[in-house]
Scaffold this active site. Structure first.
Site, PDB file in Angstrom:
ATOM      1  N   CYS A  35       0.771  -1.299  -0.200  1.00 14.00           N
ATOM      2  CA  CYS A  35       0.174   0.090  -0.087  1.00 14.00           C
ATOM      3  C   CYS A  35       0.769   1.316  -0.083  1.00 14.00           C
ATOM      4  O   CYS A  35       0.762   2.179  -0.706  1.00 14.00           O
ATOM      5  CB  CYS A  35      -1.037  -0.056   1.217  1.00 14.00           C
ATOM      6  N   CYS A  41      -1.636   1.908  -2.885  1.00 17.44           N
ATOM      7  CA  CYS A  41      -2.815   2.943  -2.682  1.00 17.44           C
ATOM      8  C   CYS A  41      -1.807   4.320  -2.636  1.00 17.44           C
ATOM      9  O   CYS A  41      -2.704   5.283  -3.539  1.00 17.44           O
ATOM     10  CB  CYS A  41      -3.299   2.838  -1.332  1.00 17.44           C
ATOM     11  N   LYS A  59      -0.259   5.580  -6.183  1.00 15.99           N
ATOM     12  CA  LYS A  59      -1.182   5.315  -7.105  1.00 15.99           C
ATOM     13  C   LYS A  59      -2.158   6.690  -7.015  1.00 15.99           C
ATOM     14  O   LYS A  59      -2.690   7.468  -7.610  1.00 15.99           O
ATOM     15  CB  LYS A  59      -1.871   4.160  -6.838  1.00 15.99           C
TER      16      LYS A  59
END
Ligand code: FAD
Ligand code: NA7
Length: 604
Positions: free
Chosen positions: A166, A171, A174
């Site tokens: 992540c 996440c 991104k």
């Protein structure tokens, strides 16, 4: 017994069983409260040698008072600390200190307090979202915990720091790259709002990557500090089981160390899958490489059509690159297909090309460089048609494989689903081997999302070490796909709802909408879309919530809480909207899909 006047809790017997099993499975168990000075005294008096045996049960959880009632029934003692040694009730602070002084405590301990059956109470393999949450919680609850985290570099040599997918390659980068793309759109809109600028506005990939990587570096550092603060031992080494309760840890230099623990939590996550065709590992990148790529990828082909693929394609196009997406079958498998197609259509309108029903069969390098030039040969999934194209970069995003096949699970008998490498667990995240648990992306049939891994890890630690019985709820988990037009959802996709409840038992309300912010720049009217699926058999309860529009994640989060509380269409009707927002459409939606009525909007 529960206190007089109070009714017995419905799960009283279960609670008793849980307390008994806690007592039975710990050499020394001190039921305690975090602020109790007597508990601390007992702990300090017994000294560091006894520390490893301690399960310090802090009454932090909802179960706390009930557990205390069970203890009253079992021991006739209402106060804490309430100490058990090898299953025998010792008593409170005074009784324990006395037993220590007269040696009976040492006798109860059997071979004495200096015997260490295991190095740790808990070893967590994987320092990502789930592993960090679980290890920190267990350490807070007084356990001796080790976390092993190691990133195997990608075929192109990319690697990163502590924190898992992540933070490093998921996440966080991104969403930040998505933000970079949204800012580009905002710049265009700004002229219509009166902003004037003459300079040519262009995007610099290196600047963006450097800024994002600096931020990620600060997060990596923060995780190390917080592990240290919580006294979790962190080892940057690759772990694999070599025998029950024992792992081998191999560090970057190939040095091996060995560690044992009473319990283990597997949280090894997933890594991108490759196509298995000539040239893929040699010349293509995955999301593991993209976010730290030192050069602008240029003209890019994204292979795959799930959310990682579409999100990456979306922000690459948004910063001005020529982007194509090669789709094997459908967009966003598993998501509501109407929403998926609308999200895709919006991308197409904004310049992303879709090559549908093709799969690559060969990647060839035409020219080295940063970026170089690649030739992609693809075959139709519906016939023998061949597609050929030239790109600077090919990004493979065709799914991720669970990191479970090379961690020695066979040595200790942990079963995996051979088809996908995922680990089946009970509703308490326990594998078939009782002392081994698993959380996060590697779970079979569960959701692959950071907050899910964190919640599961935290709750697991509380169940193991704080007498809690709260399990992770995997139902109605909200999520958002950060495509250029964001798609937020909670509950069932329409096709799943129809399958589960039958079309005649559902009422779907929907509408197109035009965010006020987009009216002045006059763009994208009738592309944002909201839909709820209601179960007519249950008072029109909302069982599916879907929104396609700006800030969809922010919108969806609040409605997810409402859905957890049993949101119905009537409650939505009674809710007063916030004007002017996009989210208010959910309070005013009155067109049913079955009516076939027009939903296009002339204005906001
Ligand atoms: P991970 O975070 O993957 O951590 C596992 C760790 O274990 C890794 O550091 C790995 O290197 C390490 N490891 C593996 N094997 C070993 C071993 N043998 N020894 C030692 N260490 C080992 N989720 C969201 O909720 N929202 C999003 O917007 C979102 N976007 C995403 C975007 C992308 C591009 C990707 C790829 C994922 C995204 N996810 C998102 C999913 C999210 O990242 C994962 O669900 C989450 O990271 C899973 O956490 P985990 O603890 O299971 O595993
Ligand atoms: P997913 O959700 O597993 O989806 C994989 C996508 O890639 C999907 O569109 C597939 O198409 C496609 N795919 C799979 N294999 C191939 C091959 N061989 N060729 C072409 N296309 C293929 O993957 P994501 O990477 O988006 O996400 C995985 C998890 O990572 C996600 O849950 C997050 O937690 C992070 P299909 O529909 O099967 O035809």
């Amino acid at each position: 017994m529960p206190p007089p006047g109070q009714t017995r809790l419905p799960d009283w017997d279960g609670l008793k069983l849980r307390v008994r099993s806690l007592v039975g499975s710990h050499r020394v168990l001190v039921f305690s409260k975090s602020y109790c000075p007597y508990c601390l005294r007992v702990r300090q008096r017994l000294g560091p040698d006894a520390e490893q045996y301690f399960a310090l049960l802090i009454f932090l959880t909802n179960d706390g008072p009930s557990i205390q009632e069970v203890l009253v029934e079992m021991t006739n003692q209402r106060t804490v600390p309430n100490v058990f040694v090898n299953g025998t009730h010792v008593g409170g602070c005074d009784a324990t200190l006395q037993a220590y002084q007269n040696g009976s405590l040492q006798k109860l301990l059997g071979s004495g307090t200096d015997v260490k059956p295991y190095d740790y109470d808990l070893i967590v393999i994987g320092g990502g979202s789930g592993g960090l949450a679980c290890s920190k919680e267990a350490a807070t609850l007084g356990k001796k915990v080790m976390v092993l985290d190691y990133v195997v570099p990608t075929p192109l040599g990319t690697s990163w720091g502590l924190g898992g997918t992540c933070v490093n390659v998921g996440c966080i980068p991104k969403k930040l790259m998505h933000q970079a793309a949204l800012l580009g759109q905002a710049l265009k809109d700004s002229r219509k709002f009166g902003w004037q600028y003459d300079e040519q506005v262009k995007h610099n990939w290196e600047t963006m990557v450097e800024a994002i990587q600096n931020y990620i570096g600060s997060l990596n550092w923060g995780y190390r500090v917080s592990l240290r603060e919580k006294t979790v031992t962190y080892l940057n080494a690759y772990a694999e089981f070599i025998e029950p309760h024992k792992v081998k840890a191999t560090n970057r230099k190939g040095q091996e160390t060995y560690h044992t623990a009473e319990r283990f939590v597997l949280a090894t996550g997933e890594r991108p899958r490759y196509l298995g065709i000539p040239g893929d590992k040699e010349y293509c990148i995955t999301s593991d490489d993209l976010f730290s790529l030192p050069y602008c990828p240029g003209k890019t082909l994204v292979v795959g059509a799930s959310y990682v693929a579409l999100e990456c394609a979306g922000f690459l196009a948004g910063i001005g690159l020529d982007v194509s997406v090669m789709v094997r079958s459908i967009l966003l498998r598993g998501f509501d297909q109407e929403m998926a197609e609308r999200a895709g259509a919006h991308m197409e309108t904004h310049g992303v090309k879709f090559i549908r029903k093709f799969v690559p069969i060969q990647i060839e390098r035409l020219e080295e460089g940063m970026p170089g030039r690649l030739k992609v040969v693809a075959r139709s999934t519906e016939g023998s048609d061949i597609f050929e194209g030239e790109y600077n970069t090919v990004l493979i995003a065709i799914g991720r494989d669970a990191c479970t096949r090379n961690i020695g699970l066979d040595k200790i008998g942990v079963r995996i689903n051979e088809k996908n490498g995922k680990i089946p667990v009970s509703d308490e995240e326990q594998t078939n081997v009782p002392y081994v648990y698993a959380i996060g992306d590697i779970l079979d049939g569960k959701l692959e999302l950071t907050p899910v891994a964190i919640q599961a890890g935290r709750l697991l630690a509380r169940r193991l070490y704080a007498g809690s019985s709260i399990k992770c709820d995997y139902v109605n988990v909200p999520t958002t796909v950060f495509t250029p037009l964001e798609y937020g959802c909670c509950g069932l996709p329409e096709e799943r709802a129809v399958k589960e409840y039958g079309e005649h038992n559902l009422e779907v309300y929907h509408t197109l909408f035009w965010p006020l912010e987009w009216t002045v720049p006059n763009r994208d009217n009738n592309t944002c879309y909201a839909k709820i699926i209601c179960n007519k058999l249950a008072n029109n309860r909302v069982i599916g919530f879907h929104v396609l529009g700006p800030n969809a994640g922010e919108i969806t989060q609040g409605f997810a809480a409402a859905i957890k509380c049993g949101l119905t269409k009537e409650l939505l009707n009674e809710t007063i909207g916030i004007h002017p927002t996009s989210a208010e459409v959910f309070t005013t939606m009155n067109v049913t899909k079955s009516s076939g009525q027009e939903i296009t909007q002339a204005g906001c």
